[in-house]
Design a protein around this motif. Structure first.
Motif, PDB file in Angstrom:
ATOM      1  N   THR A  50     -30.456   8.629 -37.403  1.00  0.00           N
ATOM      2  CA  THR A  50     -29.029   8.291 -37.385  1.00  0.00           C
ATOM      3  C   THR A  50     -28.291   8.826 -38.597  1.00  0.00           C
ATOM      4  O   THR A  50     -27.073   8.984 -38.555  1.00  0.00           O
ATOM      5  CB  THR A  50     -28.811   6.763 -37.336  1.00  0.00           C
ATOM      6  OG1 THR A  50     -29.290   6.177 -38.546  1.00  0.00           O
ATOM      7  CG2 THR A  50     -29.493   6.138 -36.119  1.00  0.00           C
ATOM      8  N   VAL A  95     -26.581   0.081 -44.173  1.00  0.00           N
ATOM      9  CA  VAL A  95     -25.768   0.018 -42.955  1.00  0.00           C
ATOM     10  C   VAL A  95     -26.617  -0.491 -41.795  1.00  0.00           C
ATOM     11  O   VAL A  95     -26.196  -1.360 -41.018  1.00  0.00           O
ATOM     12  CB  VAL A  95     -25.156   1.398 -42.623  1.00  0.00           C
ATOM     13  CG1 VAL A  95     -24.478   1.389 -41.261  1.00  0.00           C
ATOM     14  CG2 VAL A  95     -24.175   1.822 -43.711  1.00  0.00           C
ATOM     15  N   LEU A  96     -27.830   0.039 -41.689  1.00  0.00           N
ATOM     16  CA  LEU A  96     -28.729  -0.410 -40.619  1.00  0.00           C
ATOM     17  C   LEU A  96     -29.148  -1.859 -40.828  1.00  0.00           C
ATOM     18  O   LEU A  96     -29.228  -2.631 -39.885  1.00  0.00           O
ATOM     19  CB  LEU A  96     -29.948   0.509 -40.545  1.00  0.00           C
ATOM     20  CG  LEU A  96     -29.629   1.954 -40.171  1.00  0.00           C
ATOM     21  CD1 LEU A  96     -30.876   2.812 -40.252  1.00  0.00           C
ATOM     22  CD2 LEU A  96     -29.017   2.044 -38.791  1.00  0.00           C
ATOM     23  N   ARG A  97     -29.412  -2.220 -42.072  1.00  0.00           N
ATOM     24  CA  ARG A  97     -29.766  -3.616 -42.364  1.00  0.00           C
ATOM     25  C   ARG A  97     -28.639  -4.539 -41.931  1.00  0.00           C
ATOM     26  O   ARG A  97     -28.861  -5.556 -41.279  1.00  0.00           O
ATOM     27  CB  ARG A  97     -30.069  -3.792 -43.848  1.00  0.00           C
ATOM     28  CG  ARG A  97     -30.503  -5.221 -44.185  1.00  0.00           C
ATOM     29  CD  ARG A  97     -30.545  -5.482 -45.669  1.00  0.00           C
ATOM     30  NE  ARG A  97     -29.207  -5.380 -46.208  1.00  0.00           N
ATOM     31  CZ  ARG A  97     -28.899  -4.741 -47.331  1.00  0.00           C
ATOM     32  NH1 ARG A  97     -29.817  -4.144 -48.032  1.00  0.00           N
ATOM     33  NH2 ARG A  97     -27.651  -4.698 -47.752  1.00  0.00           N
ATOM     34  N   ASN A  98     -27.421  -4.168 -42.284  1.00  0.00           N
ATOM     35  CA  ASN A  98     -26.271  -4.999 -41.909  1.00  0.00           C
ATOM     36  C   ASN A  98     -26.075  -5.068 -40.400  1.00  0.00           C
ATOM     37  O   ASN A  98     -25.571  -6.067 -39.888  1.00  0.00           O
ATOM     38  CB  ASN A  98     -25.008  -4.499 -42.591  1.00  0.00           C
ATOM     39  CG  ASN A  98     -25.024  -4.755 -44.075  1.00  0.00           C
ATOM     40  OD1 ASN A  98     -25.751  -5.615 -44.564  1.00  0.00           O
ATOM     41  ND2 ASN A  98     -24.234  -3.989 -44.811  1.00  0.00           N
ATOM     42  N   ALA A  99     -26.482  -4.022 -39.690  1.00  0.00           N
ATOM     43  CA  ALA A  99     -26.335  -4.013 -38.232  1.00  0.00           C
ATOM     44  C   ALA A  99     -27.196  -5.070 -37.552  1.00  0.00           C
ATOM     45  O   ALA A  99     -26.882  -5.507 -36.447  1.00  0.00           O
ATOM     46  CB  ALA A  99     -26.666  -2.628 -37.671  1.00  0.00           C
ATOM     47  N   VAL A 100     -28.272  -5.484 -38.201  1.00  0.00           N
ATOM     48  CA  VAL A 100     -29.137  -6.502 -37.598  1.00  0.00           C
ATOM     49  C   VAL A 100     -28.927  -7.888 -38.203  1.00  0.00           C
ATOM     50  O   VAL A 100     -29.584  -8.837 -37.809  1.00  0.00           O
ATOM     51  CB  VAL A 100     -30.640  -6.124 -37.668  1.00  0.00           C
ATOM     52  CG1 VAL A 100     -30.910  -4.863 -36.901  1.00  0.00           C
ATOM     53  CG2 VAL A 100     -31.120  -6.017 -39.085  1.00  0.00           C
ATOM     54  N   THR A 136     -26.736 -10.863 -38.318  1.00  0.00           N
ATOM     55  CA  THR A 136     -25.610 -11.655 -37.844  1.00  0.00           C
ATOM     56  C   THR A 136     -25.460 -12.868 -38.754  1.00  0.00           C
ATOM     57  O   THR A 136     -26.456 -13.429 -39.213  1.00  0.00           O
ATOM     58  CB  THR A 136     -25.825 -12.120 -36.391  1.00  0.00           C
ATOM     59  OG1 THR A 136     -27.116 -12.727 -36.291  1.00  0.00           O
ATOM     60  CG2 THR A 136     -25.743 -10.963 -35.417  1.00  0.00           C
ATOM     61  N   GLU A 142     -27.750   7.198 -41.151  1.00  0.00           N
ATOM     62  CA  GLU A 142     -27.093   6.054 -41.785  1.00  0.00           C
ATOM     63  C   GLU A 142     -27.841   5.619 -43.038  1.00  0.00           C
ATOM     64  O   GLU A 142     -29.060   5.772 -43.133  1.00  0.00           O
ATOM     65  CB  GLU A 142     -27.032   4.859 -40.820  1.00  0.00           C
ATOM     66  CG  GLU A 142     -26.179   5.087 -39.597  1.00  0.00           C
ATOM     67  CD  GLU A 142     -24.693   4.981 -39.877  1.00  0.00           C
ATOM     68  OE1 GLU A 142     -24.301   4.700 -41.023  1.00  0.00           O
ATOM     69  OE2 GLU A 142     -23.918   5.177 -38.933  1.00  0.00           O
ATOM     70  N   LEU A 148     -33.302  -3.439 -32.981  1.00  0.00           N
ATOM     71  CA  LEU A 148     -32.369  -2.342 -33.212  1.00  0.00           C
ATOM     72  C   LEU A 148     -32.949  -0.950 -32.959  1.00  0.00           C
ATOM     73  O   LEU A 148     -32.218  -0.071 -32.516  1.00  0.00           O
ATOM     74  CB  LEU A 148     -31.783  -2.442 -34.621  1.00  0.00           C
ATOM     75  CG  LEU A 148     -30.557  -1.582 -34.896  1.00  0.00           C
ATOM     76  CD1 LEU A 148     -29.403  -1.930 -33.964  1.00  0.00           C
ATOM     77  CD2 LEU A 148     -30.123  -1.730 -36.342  1.00  0.00           C
TER      78      LEU A 148
END
Length: 143
Positions: free
Chosen positions: A92, A98-103, A105, A94, A27
Motif C-alpha cells: 500500500t 496509518v495502517l495501525r490507525n485503520a484497525v 476503532t 502507507e 485488515l
C-alpha cells in the motif's frame, strides 16, 4: 461483522428462521492476504457456509470455527495487524501508523491491546533490541 455482537444477539433481534453468519476479518484482506473466521447461526446449513467461503476467499484464508474463536481471532489476528503487517506496508505504501490507525476503532479490541503494549514498553524494548543488534554487528565488523 462487529466485535462483541454474538449470533445469539443477532438471532434474537431478527425474524425467526433468519440465516445468520458472523464473520471477523482482518485488515490484510485488502491485499488478499487476510484471515476471516466465520461462525454459523442455528438456521445456517452447509450451502450457506460454502457460499460465504467462496465469496470471501479472494480476501485470503477463510475458515469456519466455533463462535467462541471469534474473540480469539479478534484479539490476535484482527488486532495483531497493528503490531506488524509488512506486506500491507510494502503493497500500500502507507506509513505503518496509518495502517495501525485503520484497525484501531475507539474503544475497540485493538486500541486496548496497543495500550497494554505501550504500558509494557514494547516499542522501547524493540528499539533497544535493534540498537543492540546493530551495535553488535558493528563490533563484529571491527574484528
Amino acid at each position: 461483522m462487529a466485535a462483541g455482537v454474538t449470533l445469539q444477539t443477532l438471532e434474537e433481534h431478527l425474524p425467526a428462521g433468519t440465516k445468520v453468519l458472523r464473520i471477523m476479518p482482518n485488515l490484510p484482506c485488502i491485499v488478499q492476504s487476510g484471515a476471516v473466521i466465520l461462525a454459523r447461526g442455528s438456521c445456517v446449513g452447509e450451502n450457506e457456509v460454502d457460499l460465504l467461503k467462496k465469496l470471501l476467499s479472494p480476501s485470503g484464508l477463510c475458515e469456519e470455527a466455533p463462535e467462541s474463536y471469534i474473540d480469539i481471532h479478534s484479539g490476535l489476528s484482527g488486532s495483531g495487524v497493528a503490531y506488524g503487517a509488512a506486506k500491507m506496508i510494502l503493497e500500500t505504501g502507507e506509513h505503518p501508523a496509518v495502517l495501525r490507525n485503520a484497525v484501531c476503532t475507539p474503544g475497540g479490541t485493538t486500541i486496548h491491546a496497543l495500550h497494554e503494549l505501550e504500558k509494557g514498553s514494547l516499542r522501547a524494548t524493540v528499539m533497544n533490541a535493534v540498537e543492540a543488534a546493530t551495535s553488535r554487528a558493528r563490533e563484529l565488523g571491527k574484528r
